[in-house]
Design a protein around this motif. Structure first.
Motif, PDB file in Angstrom:
ATOM      1  N   LEU A 160     -14.172 -22.867  13.011  1.00  0.00           N
ATOM      2  CA  LEU A 160     -13.273 -23.849  13.617  1.00  0.00           C
ATOM      3  C   LEU A 160     -11.963 -24.047  12.852  1.00  0.00           C
ATOM      4  O   LEU A 160     -10.898 -24.121  13.483  1.00  0.00           O
ATOM      5  CB  LEU A 160     -14.001 -25.191  13.788  1.00  0.00           C
ATOM      6  N   PRO A 161     -11.970 -24.095  11.519  1.00  0.00           N
ATOM      7  CA  PRO A 161     -10.678 -24.262  10.833  1.00  0.00           C
ATOM      8  C   PRO A 161      -9.695 -23.118  11.097  1.00  0.00           C
ATOM      9  O   PRO A 161      -8.485 -23.296  10.953  1.00  0.00           O
ATOM     10  CB  PRO A 161     -11.074 -24.302   9.347  1.00  0.00           C
ATOM     11  N   GLU A 166     -18.871 -23.331  14.373  1.00  0.00           N
ATOM     12  CA  GLU A 166     -18.953 -24.276  13.253  1.00  0.00           C
ATOM     13  C   GLU A 166     -18.330 -23.685  11.989  1.00  0.00           C
ATOM     14  O   GLU A 166     -17.659 -24.389  11.225  1.00  0.00           O
ATOM     15  CB  GLU A 166     -20.417 -24.659  13.007  1.00  0.00           C
ATOM     16  N   ALA A 183     -18.174 -26.522  19.187  1.00  0.00           N
ATOM     17  CA  ALA A 183     -19.371 -25.688  19.003  1.00  0.00           C
ATOM     18  C   ALA A 183     -20.386 -25.948  20.111  1.00  0.00           C
ATOM     19  O   ALA A 183     -20.974 -25.014  20.678  1.00  0.00           O
ATOM     20  CB  ALA A 183     -20.000 -25.952  17.640  1.00  0.00           C
ATOM     21  N   ARG A 184     -20.597 -27.220  20.451  1.00  0.00           N
ATOM     22  CA  ARG A 184     -21.523 -27.550  21.540  1.00  0.00           C
ATOM     23  C   ARG A 184     -20.996 -27.021  22.869  1.00  0.00           C
ATOM     24  O   ARG A 184     -21.760 -26.520  23.711  1.00  0.00           O
ATOM     25  CB  ARG A 184     -21.734 -29.066  21.638  1.00  0.00           C
ATOM     26  N   ARG A 205      -7.143 -28.101  19.194  1.00  0.00           N
ATOM     27  CA  ARG A 205      -7.132 -29.476  18.685  1.00  0.00           C
ATOM     28  C   ARG A 205      -8.213 -29.713  17.629  1.00  0.00           C
ATOM     29  O   ARG A 205      -8.399 -30.838  17.183  1.00  0.00           O
ATOM     30  CB  ARG A 205      -7.284 -30.480  19.829  1.00  0.00           C
ATOM     31  N   GLN A 206      -8.913 -28.610  17.249  1.00  0.00           N
ATOM     32  CA  GLN A 206      -9.959 -28.683  16.223  1.00  0.00           C
ATOM     33  C   GLN A 206     -11.034 -29.709  16.603  1.00  0.00           C
ATOM     34  O   GLN A 206     -11.501 -30.492  15.770  1.00  0.00           O
ATOM     35  CB  GLN A 206      -9.354 -29.020  14.867  1.00  0.00           C
ATOM     36  N   ASP A 207     -11.412 -29.676  17.860  1.00  0.00           N
ATOM     37  CA  ASP A 207     -12.391 -30.612  18.396  1.00  0.00           C
ATOM     38  C   ASP A 207     -13.765 -30.339  17.771  1.00  0.00           C
ATOM     39  O   ASP A 207     -14.301 -29.236  17.890  1.00  0.00           O
ATOM     40  CB  ASP A 207     -12.470 -30.425  19.926  1.00  0.00           C
ATOM     41  N   PRO A 208     -14.357 -31.330  17.107  1.00  0.00           N
ATOM     42  CA  PRO A 208     -15.679 -31.115  16.505  1.00  0.00           C
ATOM     43  C   PRO A 208     -16.765 -30.837  17.537  1.00  0.00           C
ATOM     44  O   PRO A 208     -17.854 -30.373  17.179  1.00  0.00           O
ATOM     45  CB  PRO A 208     -15.953 -32.424  15.749  1.00  0.00           C
ATOM     46  N   ASP A 209     -16.484 -31.092  18.814  1.00  0.00           N
ATOM     47  CA  ASP A 209     -17.448 -30.832  19.882  1.00  0.00           C
ATOM     48  C   ASP A 209     -17.338 -29.400  20.420  1.00  0.00           C
ATOM     49  O   ASP A 209     -18.093 -29.015  21.311  1.00  0.00           O
ATOM     50  CB  ASP A 209     -17.208 -31.825  21.033  1.00  0.00           C
ATOM     51  N   ARG A 239     -22.738 -20.884  18.586  1.00  0.00           N
ATOM     52  CA  ARG A 239     -22.480 -22.256  18.134  1.00  0.00           C
ATOM     53  C   ARG A 239     -22.244 -22.262  16.625  1.00  0.00           C
ATOM     54  O   ARG A 239     -21.309 -22.908  16.130  1.00  0.00           O
ATOM     55  CB  ARG A 239     -23.662 -23.157  18.490  1.00  0.00           C
ATOM     56  N   THR A 240     -23.095 -21.533  15.894  1.00  0.00           N
ATOM     57  CA  THR A 240     -22.917 -21.434  14.442  1.00  0.00           C
ATOM     58  C   THR A 240     -21.575 -20.784  14.101  1.00  0.00           C
ATOM     59  O   THR A 240     -20.890 -21.203  13.156  1.00  0.00           O
ATOM     60  CB  THR A 240     -24.068 -20.614  13.823  1.00  0.00           C
TER      61      THR A 240
END
Length: 210
Positions: free
Chosen positions: A103-104, A100, A198-199, A192-196, A96-97
């Motif tokens: 992701l970019p 985070e 990592a979860r 789509r660089q989804d902030p979710d 997950r880390t």
């Protein structure tokens, strides 16, 4: 213990290479839980002294993959669902880390991840369980590497991912064949660089756990 031909080891990082040799042997079932691992036999087979073999065994004991008993030497631990229940939350947290941090950059790696995932799907269709496990780990390793954090990568590698995934298959009967579909969802989230994302990866890894 079966005797199989072994390639000569390089002298650099000898203990690490021996550790990986033993991990591969446990993963493949060459050494079963409870079976002794004899230093001198490994040293003779690999053409090395017992010193680096002893160091490799110390590393594996620190990873809780083997145990040393007084006057009985080293043996493979008897792995339980409790062990699996401890290792996978740690792995899931690390990955997950990684997402985070990465992701970019993960959108730029999506094509490579898709290629690995197509191979995983083909392995699933042919029923090649060993290839499925290997290719699934290739996918996850690529994500962790993309984070660009050497300490994170080192800790992740030290968990013995291959071995614990194999044990999950044996003890918990985890089904690998469905993982390519989950990987496809993750790749789409990376694109789509989804902030979710990592979860999503955290939950995906936890599906391996008891």
């Amino acid at each position: 213990m079966n005797s199989t031909p072994t390639a000569p080891l390089l002298r650099t990082g000898l203990a690490d290479q021996i550790r990986e040799f033993i991990v591969d042997g446990i993963s493949s079932g060459r050494w079963e839980p409870g079976e002794r691992i004899v230093e001198r036999r490994i040293a003779a087979e690999l053409g090395v002294s017992q010193g680096p073999v002893r160091e490799a065994l110390r590393q594996l004991e620190a990873q809780r993959l083997i145990e040393s008993l007084p006057n009985r030497g080293a043996r493979v631990r008897d792995f339980t669902e409790e062990d699996l229940g401890e290792i996978f939350p740690v792995r899931a947290g690390l990955e997950r880390t990684a997402v985070e941090l990465a992701l970019p950059r993960l959108a730029g790696c999506a094509d490579a991840l898709e290629s690995a995932n197509r191979e995983l799907q083909r392995a699933a269709e042919s029923g090649d369980l060993a290839a499925q496990m290997r290719l699934s780990i290739v996918f996850h390793r690529h994500v962790v590497e993309t984070a660009g954090n050497r300490l994170l990568m080192s800790v992740w590698e030290s968990l013995g991912i291959e071995l614990w995934t194999t044990l999950s298959l044996r003890v918990h009967r985890t089904e690998i064949y469905s993982k390519s579909a989950e990987h496809a969802e993750l790749i789409a989230a990376f694109r789509r660089q989804d902030p979710d994302a990592a979860r999503m990866l955290h939950d995906h890894v936890m599906n391996y756990a008891p």
